[in-house]
Design an enzyme around this catalytic site. Structure first.
Site, mmCIF file in Angstrom:
data_model
loop_
_atom_site.group_PDB
_atom_site.id
_atom_site.type_symbol
_atom_site.label_atom_id
_atom_site.label_comp_id
_atom_site.label_asym_id
_atom_site.label_seq_id
_atom_site.Cartn_x
_atom_site.Cartn_y
_atom_site.Cartn_z
ATOM 1 N N HIS A 1 0.790 -1.228 0.000
ATOM 2 C CA HIS A 1 0.000 0.000 0.000
ATOM 3 C C HIS A 1 0.819 1.273 0.000
ATOM 4 O O HIS A 1 0.273 2.347 0.227
ATOM 5 C CB HIS A 1 -0.915 0.037 1.230
ATOM 6 C CG HIS A 1 -2.135 -0.792 1.090
ATOM 7 N ND1 HIS A 1 -3.289 -0.307 0.547
ATOM 8 C CD2 HIS A 1 -2.380 -2.085 1.412
ATOM 9 C CE1 HIS A 1 -4.207 -1.259 0.549
ATOM 10 N NE2 HIS A 1 -3.683 -2.349 1.060
ATOM 11 N N LYS B 1 -8.736 14.094 3.888
ATOM 12 C CA LYS B 1 -7.898 12.881 3.929
ATOM 13 C C LYS B 1 -7.034 12.989 5.167
ATOM 14 O O LYS B 1 -7.020 14.030 5.826
ATOM 15 C CB LYS B 1 -7.031 12.769 2.675
ATOM 16 C CG LYS B 1 -6.273 14.071 2.321
ATOM 17 C CD LYS B 1 -5.490 13.983 1.032
ATOM 18 C CE LYS B 1 -6.349 14.091 -0.198
ATOM 19 N NZ LYS B 1 -6.406 12.843 -0.969
ATOM 20 N N ARG B 2 -6.311 11.927 5.503
ATOM 21 C CA ARG B 2 -5.419 12.033 6.651
ATOM 22 C C ARG B 2 -4.415 13.164 6.434
ATOM 23 O O ARG B 2 -4.032 13.469 5.298
ATOM 24 C CB ARG B 2 -4.662 10.717 6.858
ATOM 25 C CG ARG B 2 -5.492 9.649 7.517
ATOM 26 C CD ARG B 2 -5.948 10.038 8.913
ATOM 27 N NE ARG B 2 -4.857 10.008 9.863
ATOM 28 C CZ ARG B 2 -4.743 9.135 10.842
ATOM 29 N NH1 ARG B 2 -5.664 8.198 11.037
ATOM 30 N NH2 ARG B 2 -3.712 9.167 11.673
ATOM 31 N N LYS C 1 0.907 14.267 1.475
ATOM 32 C CA LYS C 1 -0.361 14.613 0.829
ATOM 33 C C LYS C 1 -0.445 16.118 0.539
ATOM 34 O O LYS C 1 -1.240 16.558 -0.267
ATOM 35 C CB LYS C 1 -1.537 14.150 1.693
ATOM 36 C CG LYS C 1 -1.690 12.623 1.749
ATOM 37 C CD LYS C 1 -2.840 12.223 2.661
ATOM 38 C CE LYS C 1 -3.037 10.723 2.806
ATOM 39 N NZ LYS C 1 -3.790 10.113 1.692
ATOM 40 N N THR D 1 -8.232 6.723 -2.682
ATOM 41 C CA THR D 1 -9.590 6.305 -3.023
ATOM 42 C C THR D 1 -10.537 7.485 -2.873
ATOM 43 O O THR D 1 -11.596 7.506 -3.506
ATOM 44 C CB THR D 1 -10.079 5.150 -2.117
ATOM 45 O OG1 THR D 1 -9.812 5.496 -0.754
ATOM 46 C CG2 THR D 1 -9.382 3.852 -2.473
ATOM 47 N N LYS E 1 -13.978 8.722 -5.093
ATOM 48 C CA LYS E 1 -15.288 9.091 -4.540
ATOM 49 C C LYS E 1 -15.739 10.430 -5.101
ATOM 50 O O LYS E 1 -16.904 10.608 -5.478
ATOM 51 C CB LYS E 1 -15.219 9.187 -3.004
ATOM 52 C CG LYS E 1 -14.863 7.904 -2.292
ATOM 53 C CD LYS E 1 -14.571 8.175 -0.803
ATOM 54 C CE LYS E 1 -13.819 7.017 -0.173
ATOM 55 N NZ LYS E 1 -13.227 7.383 1.139
HETATM 56 C C1 LIG Z 1 -11.949 7.425 1.450
HETATM 57 C C2 LIG Z 1 -11.494 7.803 2.801
HETATM 58 C C3 LIG Z 1 -10.135 8.011 3.046
HETATM 59 C C4 LIG Z 1 -9.073 7.898 1.979
HETATM 60 O O1 LIG Z 1 -8.907 9.159 1.386
HETATM 61 P P1 LIG Z 1 -7.625 9.476 0.467
HETATM 62 O O2 LIG Z 1 -7.948 10.821 -0.087
HETATM 63 O O3 LIG Z 1 -7.602 8.431 -0.599
HETATM 64 O O4 LIG Z 1 -6.442 9.469 1.324
HETATM 65 C C5 LIG Z 1 -9.754 8.375 4.315
HETATM 66 N N1 LIG Z 1 -10.653 8.539 5.302
HETATM 67 C C6 LIG Z 1 -11.975 8.358 5.098
HETATM 68 C C7 LIG Z 1 -12.912 8.582 6.222
HETATM 69 C C8 LIG Z 1 -12.443 7.986 3.847
HETATM 70 O O5 LIG Z 1 -13.753 7.792 3.674
#
Ligand SMILES: *Cc1c(COP(=O)(O)O)cnc(C)c1O
Length: 838
Positions: free
Chosen positions: A382, A573-574, A579, A683, A687
């Site tokens: 990952h 995101k985190r 990032k 991911t 979305k």
């Molecule tokens: C989809 C999702 C992530 C992943 O987000 P990235 O932008 O791909 O890092 C992290 N936290 C939550 C709550 C999510 O739903």
């Protein structure tokens, strides 16, 4: 009963074969409003022990959950029976994290009961929407990795593929984030306090998991064998969760393990005379499943974490071999019956564990056991960040799992012998490929162990898989041709389109009919609708309604006022430096500085509301400083009349799945701005695109594939590509040169450094500024100019709303590929070979 008792399997029990009622499928309650009312009230009375008039909202939520659960139960039992009967090959998805999100809505959707439930509750004077809000989401994951596991098991159930998800039932999930004076403060996530209607504990099926001690050899009828004499044990108690497929009558199982003290601890209570000490010892055992480690991408080498990993993997393997397989199963055929998918390195200790079980317990020859083991595991990597590649010191591993260390050494010896045979005594190559690292301390490289043992190794997006082959594990790729493959991540459209965006879903169904939700490539057919002004209007109306819904939520939740008519520019995101939330923030500060310095007329700036959502690992100080700075910039910008109506910065705390489901459908612009070569896939990016946000993004992770699919005109690309990043890094990156070269950048950084966002105190954000100017590991400054140019293009595109909406529709139409159903089909075809069970 002691933990050594063999779990009983009711299907094999004579009773199950003789009593006719036990053979008949359990009847689901009638799917009518009246039937639902009856079941709901029955559950309220008999399971909660309250009358409707005296019930609390939580009673009503629980009774509703029980009712929905009852509808799923018949299918679940039927699926378990079907799977037991077929003995077909299935997937055991081993993951230390499952970030499930709320269950109620998903289960209502899966059963097709949403409208019936709403009507039935209304007849009882109860508001379904109100009850929805009461569910505390199971936050058993940090971010993308855990959410991916949740999407995958949803898709497997929807495809009808036999699957057990195995993980840990953390008593405390990911912390609840609050802000105090703009700084992150973590609160415990006591998600189980009010009870959890979605789980079924099975203490009678508990497994005993051992730790510590030593190994010894003994003579077994002329064969020398090894046995592990453990120092202590804990009980692993399974809690089963239903994983329903989407309206297909199928229900798989998620089995999460909870740690309990064994009776060995109880004995101490009686024998030691020190009752308090003995009870504390119980706590020691139960600590194993107490709390999710909140580090995302940067694991700490903590002993308890290794205990967690071994605990759940050993329990899962034992559960599958002794609980799921029939008693007379021939283990030589194990690869025809199961594939254990390793979600990152967290479950990799399962490799030596299966070897131990086969060789020590089942008394198999080493070579035969290794042949089986090599076929039963596959590994998903990952990351590309070196600090995220998990290693365990030999000291720690040998102390906690002495037998496993021996097995790892032998696996490594035999592997290196093969390498030597192929490449000769190439010392550097041998060191580079050894599962055991000698420096800076002797330790086990879990990714290498997984790569040597795994039948397949996959990355999670095309670019990531390529970098994995070419840069992270090139020697292994050469040595194991055909072992490396790619499966691009996906997200479940049930949760992230249908549930999160009901209005868009209705619009799509109106246009395409109903089957797109399980056949997401059908979204392609929306391309022609993008040219239809009426459809565009309807699409824009949905987006506007979603923004209003979000405003409403943020007003109630956080007291935020969201301005009307703004572009919603979202980065959720985190929080991690790679990032690059800092890059987003520098853009905001630059816009702000431009207006307040008078260089840019406010009226010329596109009105934007910026939304951040991000948790930082509690020990990750730089990430926490960046959170503080985002909040500080927000306070200043939001209070400054000179930018009123133009710029707004909102940072709702505690970003989680529930919040994602509200933010994503409302977004206009999706920020996917990691340094090229650092985000494995992402991911969140998928979305957003599936919900009609346009992406501004780097050439990184799955952004690459999103851009290829939606087309250059419908994606805002910026920044260095991975080879350029490498080149700049090789040349010697000096961030100050970029600071000098771009006036906007200089002014933005100077403004932060001046104390403008910290009441004049320059020291507060000094570490952030210094880090940018002198280190900037993720090259924020190098990409700034390009990023601002791309943002100017965003402004220009947004000014033409018709054209923007068209692009947004094309994003939706062309991103069907990112359904996790497709990811699952790819895994099935390339790795698992587990067809759906009819
Ligand atoms: C989809 C999702 C992530 C992943 O987000 P990235 O932008 O791909 O890092 C992290 N936290 C939550 C709550 C999510 O739903």
């Amino acid at each position: 009963m002691t933990e050594e008792t063999t779990p009983s399997r009711s299907a094999d029990h004579p009773l199950g074969a003789t009593h006719p009622l036990a053979l008949a499928p359990v009847a689901a309650p009638a799917s009518t409003v009246d039937g639902f009312v009856r079941e709901f009230l029955r559950n309220l009375n008999f399971d909660r022990g309250v009358a409707l008039t005296s019930s609390t909202p939580n009673d009503r939520y629980m009774a509703l959950a029980y009712t929905v659960r009852d509808y799923l139960m018949a299918r679940w039992l039927e699926d378990l029976r079907r799977q037991r009967h077929a003995q077909a090959k299935g997937v055991c998805y081993l993951s230390a994290e499952f970030l499930l999100g709320r269950q109620l809505d998903n289960n209502l959707l899966a059963t097709g009961l949403t409208d019936i439930a709403a009507d039935a509750l209304a007849q009882c004077g109860v508001d379904l929407d109100e009850l929805r809000q009461l569910e505390v989401e199971p936050g058993l994951g940090n971010g993308g990795l855990g959410r991916l596991a949740a999407c995958f098991i949803d898709s497997l159930a929807t495809l009808g593929v036999p699957n057990i998800g195995y993980g840990i039932r953390y008593e405390y999930g990911i912390f609840r984030q609050t802000f105090v004076d703009g700084q992150q403060v973590e609160q415990p996530d006591a998600w189980l306090t009010l009870g959890n209607p979605w789980e079924f504990p099975h203490p009678e099926s508990a497994r005993t998991i051992s730790f510590g001690g030593h190994t010894e050899t003994y003579d077994d009828e002329g064969v020398t064998r090894t046995r592990w004499v453990p120092g202590w044990t804990v009980r692993a108690v399974p809690y089963n969760y239903m994983v329903p497929g989407y309206q297909n009558g199928r229900v798989n199982t998620l089995r999460l393990w909870s740690a309990q003290a064994t009776s060995a601890f109880d004995l101490r209570i009686f024998n030691s005379g020190d009752y308090a000490e003995a009870v504390r010892a119980r706590t020691f055992a139960e600590n194993i499943s107490k709390v999710l480690y909140p580090e995302d991408s940067t694991p700490q080498g903590k002993e308890l974490r290794l205990q967690q990993q071994y605990f759940f993997v050993a329990a899962s393997i034992s559960d599958f071999l002794d609980g799921v397989l029939p008693d007379d199963f021939d283990l030589a055929k194990l690869p025809d019956r199961v594939i254990f998918q390793l979600n990152d390195t967290h479950p990799v200790i399962g490799v030596p564990e299966l070897m131990r079980v086969l060789v020590d317990e089942r008394k198999m020859e080493w070579d035969a056991a290794w042949e089986i083991t090599r076929q039963c595991f596959a590994y998903t990597c990952h990351t590309l960040l070196p600090e995220a590649l998990e290693v365990w010191s030999v000291d720690l591993l040998g102390r906690l799992l002495p037998r496993h260390l021996e097995i790892i050494y032998r696996i490594n010896d035999e592997f290196l012998a093969e390498v030597r045979e192929r490449f000769g005594d190439d010392e550097m190559r041998l060191r580079n490929m050894s599962i055991i690292a000698e420096y800076p301390q002797r330790s086990v490289r879990m990714a290498y162990l997984a790569t040597v043992a795994g039948a397949k190794v996959n990355g999670v997006a095309e670019l990531h898989s390529q970098l994995l082959r070419d840069k992270v594990l090139p020697d292994f790729n050469e040595f194991f041709p055909g072992k490396f493959t790619n499966v691009t991540n996906g997200v479940t459209p049930r949760r992230f389109v249908r549930l999160a965006n009901p209005d868009l879903s209705a619009l799509i169904s109106e246009a395409l009919g109903g089957t797109w939700l399980t056949d997401l490539e059908r979204l392609r057919e929306l391309e022609t609708f993008a040219e239809d002004p009426q459809f565009r209007q309807a699409f824009a109306d949905v987006k506007a309604a979603n923004k209003r819904r979000l405003s409403e939520l943020l007003r109630h939740r956080d007291g935020f006022e969201v301005s009307d008519g703004h572009m919603l520019d979202v980065m959720v995101k985190r929080l991690h430096e790679y990032k690059r939330q800092m890059l987003k923030l520098l853009h905001i500060v630059s816009l702000y500085e431009g207006i307040v310095s008078g260089r840019v007329a406010a009226s010329e700036v596109t009105a934007r509301t910026f939304i951040f959502g991000a948790k930082a690992a509690p020990g990750y100080l730089m990430a926490k400083r960046i959170i503080h700075l985002i909040n500080a910039v927000g306070s200043v910008v939001n209070a400054d009349p000179r930018v009123e109506g133009r710029l707004k910065v909102l940072f709702p705390p505690n970003y989680n799945v529930t919040l994602a489901e509200r933010v994503v459908p409302a977004a206009d612009l999706s920020e996917q701005i990691s340094l090229a070569g650092k985000e494995a896939s992402g991911t969140g990016n998928m979305k957003f695109a599936l919900n009609g946000a346009l992406t501004i993004g780097t050439d990184d992770g799955a952004n690459v594939e999103i851009r290829e699919l939606v087309g250059d005109d419908n994606f805002f690309l910026f920044g260095m590509r991975e080879p350029q990043v490498q080149e700049l890094s090789d040349r010697g990156y000096r961030p100050s040169e970029f600071y000098q070269a771009d006036e906007n950048l200089r002014r933005a950084i100077d403004l932060i450094a001046s104390g403008a966002f910290s009441g004049g105190d320059r020291s507060v954000f000094e570490p952030v500024v210094s880090n940018l100017l002198y280190e900037d590991r993720f090259m924020v400054l190098a990409d700034f100019t390009s990023y601002l140019e791309a943002q100017t293009k965003v402004d220009a595109a947004y000014a033409d709303q018709e054209a923007w909406t068209r692009k947004a529709i094309l994003n939706v139409a062309r991103c069907g590929f990112f359904s996790s159903d497709r990811s699952m089909r790819d895994y099935i075809e390339r790795i698992w070979h587990t067809p759906p069970l009819r």
